[in-house]
Write a protein that holds these residues in place. Sequence first.
Motif, PDB file in Angstrom:
ATOM      1  N   CYS A 134      93.094  71.313  68.323  1.00  0.00           N
ATOM      2  CA  CYS A 134      93.837  71.570  67.085  1.00  0.00           C
ATOM      3  C   CYS A 134      94.560  70.306  66.638  1.00  0.00           C
ATOM      4  N   ASP A 135      95.068  69.545  67.600  1.00  0.00           N
ATOM      5  CA  ASP A 135      95.752  68.293  67.288  1.00  0.00           C
ATOM      6  C   ASP A 135      94.816  67.263  66.670  1.00  0.00           C
ATOM      7  N   ASP A 136      93.498  67.386  66.970  1.00  0.00           N
ATOM      8  CA  ASP A 136      92.534  66.420  66.452  1.00  0.00           C
ATOM      9  C   ASP A 136      92.158  66.674  64.996  1.00  0.00           C
ATOM     10  N   LEU A 137      92.564  67.791  64.442  1.00  0.00           N
ATOM     11  CA  LEU A 137      92.296  68.073  63.040  1.00  0.00           C
ATOM     12  C   LEU A 137      93.210  67.268  62.139  1.00  0.00           C
ATOM     13  N   ALA A 138      92.687  66.846  61.004  1.00  0.00           N
ATOM     14  CA  ALA A 138      93.517  66.104  60.052  1.00  0.00           C
ATOM     15  C   ALA A 138      94.597  66.994  59.453  1.00  0.00           C
ATOM     16  N   TRP A 139      94.281  68.291  59.268  1.00  0.00           N
ATOM     17  CA  TRP A 139      95.274  69.224  58.739  1.00  0.00           C
ATOM     18  C   TRP A 139      95.103  70.565  59.427  1.00  0.00           C
ATOM     19  N   SER A 140      96.169  71.075  60.007  1.00  0.00           N
ATOM     20  CA  SER A 140      96.134  72.388  60.649  1.00  0.00           C
ATOM     21  C   SER A 140      97.525  72.999  60.590  1.00  0.00           C
ATOM     22  N   SER A 141      97.570  74.318  60.801  1.00  0.00           N
ATOM     23  CA  SER A 141      98.846  75.022  60.859  1.00  0.00           C
ATOM     24  C   SER A 141      98.687  76.210  61.778  1.00  0.00           C
ATOM     25  N   CYS A 142      99.744  76.968  61.950  1.00  0.00           N
ATOM     26  CA  CYS A 142      99.702  78.104  62.861  1.00  0.00           C
ATOM     27  C   CYS A 142      99.450  79.395  62.103  1.00  0.00           C
ATOM     28  N   GLY A 143      98.495  80.161  62.600  1.00  0.00           N
ATOM     29  CA  GLY A 143      98.156  81.429  61.981  1.00  0.00           C
ATOM     30  C   GLY A 143      98.929  82.581  62.590  1.00  0.00           C
ATOM     31  N   LYS A 144      98.342  83.764  62.556  1.00  0.00           N
ATOM     32  CA  LYS A 144      99.017  84.958  63.042  1.00  0.00           C
ATOM     33  C   LYS A 144      99.163  84.940  64.556  1.00  0.00           C
ATOM     34  N   GLN A 145     100.137  85.706  65.026  1.00  0.00           N
ATOM     35  CA  GLN A 145     100.378  85.823  66.458  1.00  0.00           C
ATOM     36  C   GLN A 145      99.147  86.416  67.140  1.00  0.00           C
ATOM     37  N   ASN A 146      98.753  85.811  68.251  1.00  0.00           N
ATOM     38  CA  ASN A 146      97.567  86.284  68.965  1.00  0.00           C
ATOM     39  C   ASN A 146      97.815  86.182  70.464  1.00  0.00           C
ATOM     40  N   LEU A 147      98.162  87.312  71.086  1.00  0.00           N
ATOM     41  CA  LEU A 147      98.405  87.357  72.537  1.00  0.00           C
ATOM     42  C   LEU A 147      99.446  86.325  72.951  1.00  0.00           C
ATOM     43  N   GLY A 148     100.458  86.178  72.151  1.00  0.00           N
ATOM     44  CA  GLY A 148     101.541  85.261  72.505  1.00  0.00           C
ATOM     45  C   GLY A 148     101.337  83.849  72.023  1.00  0.00           C
ATOM     46  N   ILE A 184      78.249  73.201  58.940  1.00  0.00           N
ATOM     47  CA  ILE A 184      77.970  71.795  59.237  1.00  0.00           C
ATOM     48  C   ILE A 184      78.185  71.527  60.720  1.00  0.00           C
ATOM     49  N   ALA A 185      77.273  70.766  61.311  1.00  0.00           N
ATOM     50  CA  ALA A 185      77.431  70.286  62.686  1.00  0.00           C
ATOM     51  C   ALA A 185      77.829  68.818  62.630  1.00  0.00           C
ATOM     52  N   GLY A 186      79.094  68.533  62.855  1.00  0.00           N
ATOM     53  CA  GLY A 186      79.565  67.158  62.843  1.00  0.00           C
ATOM     54  C   GLY A 186      79.031  66.387  64.037  1.00  0.00           C
ATOM     55  N   PHE A 187      78.374  65.264  63.776  1.00  0.00           N
ATOM     56  CA  PHE A 187      77.845  64.379  64.819  1.00  0.00           C
ATOM     57  C   PHE A 187      78.558  63.030  64.797  1.00  0.00           C
ATOM     58  N   GLY A 188      79.762  62.992  64.213  1.00  0.00           N
ATOM     59  CA  GLY A 188      80.488  61.743  64.097  1.00  0.00           C
ATOM     60  C   GLY A 188      81.078  61.266  65.412  1.00  0.00           C
ATOM     61  N   ARG A 189      81.951  60.262  65.332  1.00  0.00           N
ATOM     62  CA  ARG A 189      82.498  59.616  66.525  1.00  0.00           C
ATOM     63  C   ARG A 189      83.788  60.259  67.021  1.00  0.00           C
ATOM     64  N   GLY A 190      84.330  61.221  66.268  1.00  0.00           N
ATOM     65  CA  GLY A 190      85.603  61.827  66.630  1.00  0.00           C
ATOM     66  C   GLY A 190      85.495  62.878  67.719  1.00  0.00           C
ATOM     67  N   ALA A 191      86.647  63.314  68.229  1.00  0.00           N
ATOM     68  CA  ALA A 191      86.704  64.222  69.385  1.00  0.00           C
ATOM     69  C   ALA A 191      86.133  65.605  69.085  1.00  0.00           C
ATOM     70  N   LEU A 192      86.147  66.042  67.840  1.00  0.00           N
ATOM     71  CA  LEU A 192      85.683  67.382  67.501  1.00  0.00           C
ATOM     72  C   LEU A 192      84.172  67.471  67.313  1.00  0.00           C
ATOM     73  N   SER A 193      83.477  66.346  67.265  1.00  0.00           N
ATOM     74  CA  SER A 193      82.046  66.368  66.976  1.00  0.00           C
ATOM     75  C   SER A 193      81.261  66.965  68.139  1.00  0.00           C
ATOM     76  N   LEU A 194      80.030  67.363  67.848  1.00  0.00           N
ATOM     77  CA  LEU A 194      79.192  67.973  68.875  1.00  0.00           C
ATOM     78  C   LEU A 194      78.878  66.998  70.003  1.00  0.00           C
TER      79      LEU A 194
END
Length: 393
Positions: free
Chosen positions: A97-111, A171-181
């Motif tokens: 989640c930290d590797d995303l350029a933009w993220s936030s917190c959604g609904k409560q899920n099991l704490g 889309i399947a990201g094949f880039g150099r970043g941590a989130l890519s496949l």
Amino acid sequence: MAVRSKARAARLLSGRAPASARVDPGAYTGVVPDTEYLVHLAIGTPTQPVQLTLDTGSDLVWTQCRPCPACFAQTLPYFDPPNSSTFGALPCDSPMCDDLAWSSCGKQNLGNRTCVYVYGYADNSITTGSLDADTFTFAAGDSSGEASVPGLAFGCGIFNNGIFTSNETGIAGFGRGALSLPSQLKVDNFSHCFTTITGSEPSTVLLGLPADLYGGAVQSTPLVQNFSSLTAYYLSLKGITVGETRLPIPESAFALRQDGTGGTVIDSGTGMTSLPRGAYELMRDSFVAQARLPVDNATSSLLSQLCFSAPRRARPGDVPRLALHFEGATLELPRENYMFEFEDAGGGSFTCLAVNAGDDLTIIGNYQQQNLHVLYDLVGNTLSFVHAQCNRL
């Protein structure tokens, strides 16, 4: 294809087991062949098939998910998270989640509050949803069947809009970043070999497998790191030859600048190659001067491409050769990788240059990569390529 490629350029300006997956050109319509290459794999337990655009210009892997209140139409069913026993939402404090350029917190899920993402592009394409994890199933690297890899992070998109077709589900990201496949699979390399863009024959993308490049002289060129853009694969383009003439383009026109602008990237998600306007105009003028065909101004204006009136069958030498010179390597392009042919309703026959003018970023598109086996060595930081019949590999 020109419009989509220019929009794509706007986007770019903004220890696992080896595996493989089927790749084929998506459907296209209209005069100009225009497609992405789709990776076929499956997510979840039991598996649910997805068809994702193979994109070396982005990192996030995502597919459309149920419920889908604002999604583009697709031929496959939407991925249904409750139907997968291995599906799990990722919390906000997860590294992915930290590797995303933009993220936030959604609904409560099991704490834990779930990770909600927005992944937008300068061409107004966008995907919004939750970052989740599940098992991905590929063809096994040793051809023994299927290989399942648990716990891969992907975006479950429920609000998606932009330049997408009904054949793709995401889309399947094949880039150099941590989130890519490739990064999540922790592979040392990957390779692809795109079949003819106007056909339907499949090929294979290989992840973490020794890719034997054969069929001709293998050439290699260094990958250039742009610390202002940690996703794209940059190359050192030195010049262009049209016919027997090396164009008088300074190397600085293609070079990466210290502020991170400019440069040359190779991108599987862009259709046609685009050049800085000055470089494109020199190429265009050289083609006009050397081609043994008349320029068709009406068609050129209509398609925003350089087009020639042409006989129904191509003749050797009616258009000049085209070669791209990289550091340590030269890519000699066959005619079908830089010219496309079509006929109009009146029976006229035309051939057009599949290169267009862009901004200061040079992009080597997938039209120029047809029947080219391309290997990304992520450890050696090099790109190798060789001409091949991709449907026979």
